[in-house]
Design a protein around this motif. Sequence first.
Motif, PDB file in Angstrom:
ATOM      1  N   ASP A 533       0.828  -1.209   0.000  1.00  0.00           N
ATOM      2  CA  ASP A 533       0.000   0.000   0.000  1.00  0.00           C
ATOM      3  C   ASP A 533       0.864   1.262   0.000  1.00  0.00           C
ATOM      4  O   ASP A 533       0.707   2.155  -0.838  1.00  0.00           O
ATOM      5  CB  ASP A 533      -0.926  -0.023   1.221  1.00  0.00           C
ATOM      6  CG  ASP A 533      -2.024   1.035   1.125  1.00  0.00           C
ATOM      7  OD1 ASP A 533      -2.093   1.741   0.103  1.00  0.00           O
ATOM      8  OD2 ASP A 533      -2.815   1.147   2.068  1.00  0.00           O
ATOM      9  N   LYS A 576      -5.736  -4.419   1.437  1.00  0.00           N
ATOM     10  CA  LYS A 576      -4.943  -3.401   2.129  1.00  0.00           C
ATOM     11  C   LYS A 576      -4.435  -3.936   3.461  1.00  0.00           C
ATOM     12  O   LYS A 576      -3.358  -3.558   3.926  1.00  0.00           O
ATOM     13  CB  LYS A 576      -5.791  -2.147   2.369  1.00  0.00           C
ATOM     14  CG  LYS A 576      -6.109  -1.353   1.114  1.00  0.00           C
ATOM     15  CD  LYS A 576      -6.892  -0.096   1.455  1.00  0.00           C
ATOM     16  CE  LYS A 576      -7.154   0.736   0.207  1.00  0.00           C
ATOM     17  NZ  LYS A 576      -7.931   1.950   0.512  1.00  0.00           N
ATOM     18  N   LEU A 616      -6.766  -3.100  -1.915  1.00  0.00           N
ATOM     19  CA  LEU A 616      -5.663  -2.319  -2.464  1.00  0.00           C
ATOM     20  C   LEU A 616      -5.718  -2.377  -3.985  1.00  0.00           C
ATOM     21  O   LEU A 616      -5.710  -1.340  -4.665  1.00  0.00           O
ATOM     22  CB  LEU A 616      -4.319  -2.847  -1.947  1.00  0.00           C
ATOM     23  CG  LEU A 616      -3.070  -2.166  -2.502  1.00  0.00           C
ATOM     24  CD1 LEU A 616      -3.113  -0.665  -2.244  1.00  0.00           C
ATOM     25  CD2 LEU A 616      -1.819  -2.773  -1.864  1.00  0.00           C
TER      26      LEU A 616
END
Length: 744
Positions: A533, A576, A616
């Motif tokens: 990330d 994420k 993500l």
Amino acid sequence: MKNKIIKLSFFSMLLFMEYSANSQTINNMNLLNTSQPVKSLSSKYDAKIDQLVAQMTLEEKIGMLHGNSMFATGGVKRLGIPELKMADGPLGVREEISRDNWSAAGWTNDFATYYPASGALAATWDAKMAYTFGNSVGQELRARDKDMLLSPAINIVRTPLGGRTYEYMSEDPFLNKKIAVPLIVGLQNNDVMACVKHFAANNQETNRDIYDVQMDERTLREIYLPAFEAAVKEAKSYAVMGAYNKLRGDYLCENDYMLNTILRDEWGFKGVVVSDWAAVHSTVKSLKNGLDIEMGTPKPFNEFFLADKLIAAVKAGEISETEIDKHVKRILGVLFQVKAMGGEDRVKGSIATEAHYQDTYKIASEAVVLLKNEGNALPLKLNRIKSIAVIGNNATKKNALGGFGAGVKTKREITPLEGLKNRLPSSIKINYAEGYLERYEVKNKGNMGDITMNGPVTIDQLDPSKLEEAIEAAKNSDMAIVFAGSNRDYETEASDRRNLKLPFGQEELIDKVRAVNPNTIVVIIAGAPFDIDAISKKNKALVWSWFNGSEGGNALADVLLGKTNPSGKLPWTMPKNIMDSPAHATNSFPGGKTVNYAEGILVGYRWFDTKKIEPLYPFGYGLSYTTFAFDNAKTDKKEYATDETISVSVTVKNAGKVDGKEVVQLYASKSDSKITRAAQELKGFEKVLVKAGKWETVTIKVPVAELAYYNAEAKKWTVEPGNYKLKLGSSSRDIKKEVIVTIK
């Protein structure tokens, strides 16, 4: 040139590029409708098989039901029955192993082609590439005089931490089956057997020998079985491998429900069931419940459950010789099918040829995923560059061998650094620095093969001298490329990773390189998701490659330099945070002796989309050096009966200045369903080449039966009547067009 309309469906021009000399339209809903034969097990050998079995002693019969070496079962020389010879093969044909232990046999002629890992193959979203993979590996298997490839592995990616994520294909059962089927057909067209594994619900390495999976029937049928069912029914796989773990209390190599009720009675499987190595726990129960061949790790082969113990069981009247005959006949059936019994011309094969290396190049080229490209940082503009800092251990790391599990002994593995050297003009100087060291805590490195532990503990402090070298290289270069990620010593069979963190201090290295040279791009080489990330936010360009085969470095260099326009799409969701993933959010991984699949049917993107959790990078995601627009989406009708096929067409325009390939993804949803459903499910996809400034019309065929859910109470697949929304997009989170159809 006038734009032409190409009608595409299920197998995305499977043979168009491979075998067709003209540009005829291909609209093949099913591989059975193409010119490539799907070879079912034939009954024409039954009389010969009966004659052979009648001449065999009990000891000879039972000798065929278990390993007599590490990778072969017993034959009967006096009757002309050969050993059934196997080889590992997720990355290509494994080097020759000693007959009675895991050490290399020391051959000098067992070099093979290293093929991209199955995660990379799935990232192509291209059935033609899957056929190419299978056909190419099949030729190599025959050149090594083998009968069975212990591949493909088609288990669902349930957790991003899975040690074999690189070897499995996808989190999605539809994508899995559409890649698996042409691979198996291509393989078996070379007079060899595919052994599809690991049947079934084998989705973690932690405690893999003992854990008992508990899941509801609908989840089993909708998520974990479709790829296996297609492998049996459509591709006619000759062999299936039973898994290590249990399902609902019974080990999967002695699971009557899975091996007899589903595999043979429902699906009509006629081939052989092979155990995973040392996955057998009983004698009579294993045989009666559907196992045919027991394979294992070193101990005297006569001590296997299906060896001396089985002879004793027959003599004690615990099992009949008629039951033994049934399993022997299955083995003879597949040996005749692949022409191992003699009397028929058999494919000779070829191995480690330039043609096969080019097969790996094609697959690798289509597998690379462009994750971010801010300001068109890629492809590289060489007219502005006189020097490039190439940084990272992964620039030179080789992955054909490594880890705990099957690799390939190969003479060619082009690394990323070598690929850049091969492709860049000599006027551009490359300044290489290793940057980080691959290091493990000594006390933990020995646990990599310990399946009761999670993966190895890494040393994540950067070496000061290596860091300084990297910073100097970056300072003294016009731009920097950091090759980060993982490798096959870190991602490995027999252990799951501990977390999503990039190992070896790589994130700190990337930050410090970018601080001295803002013109830095990052290439991740790995087989499974990582927490990237922060890297994604801070860097202008981010590329995802894989354990990508013998030509991986050349293919990657061609993407970075723009010779190849990237067209790979992620075959799984990149979260994420690990706790966003369903198996972790439900606290059901890794479990203990029992693992409850608490997320049910909401695996992968189904969970993220239904629970409205932002990933993500979403399932199906991948950028291009051009831009595509979708228009004019429509279906051939508005209403369909349950036995009909929906024809969905959409125009794809390349609005950019370079040719490119786009994957049109079709997701189905039913918002007013009376049952629990995922927000959307993949039900079709096609990869299409569109020339710059031109358009192509893509047609995707969706059998209405694909919209069915498994009705556990009625024990059948059921299509719920009503309206369905069919969504067309370039990823699960980038839906561009929608159409609504009604099922009567």
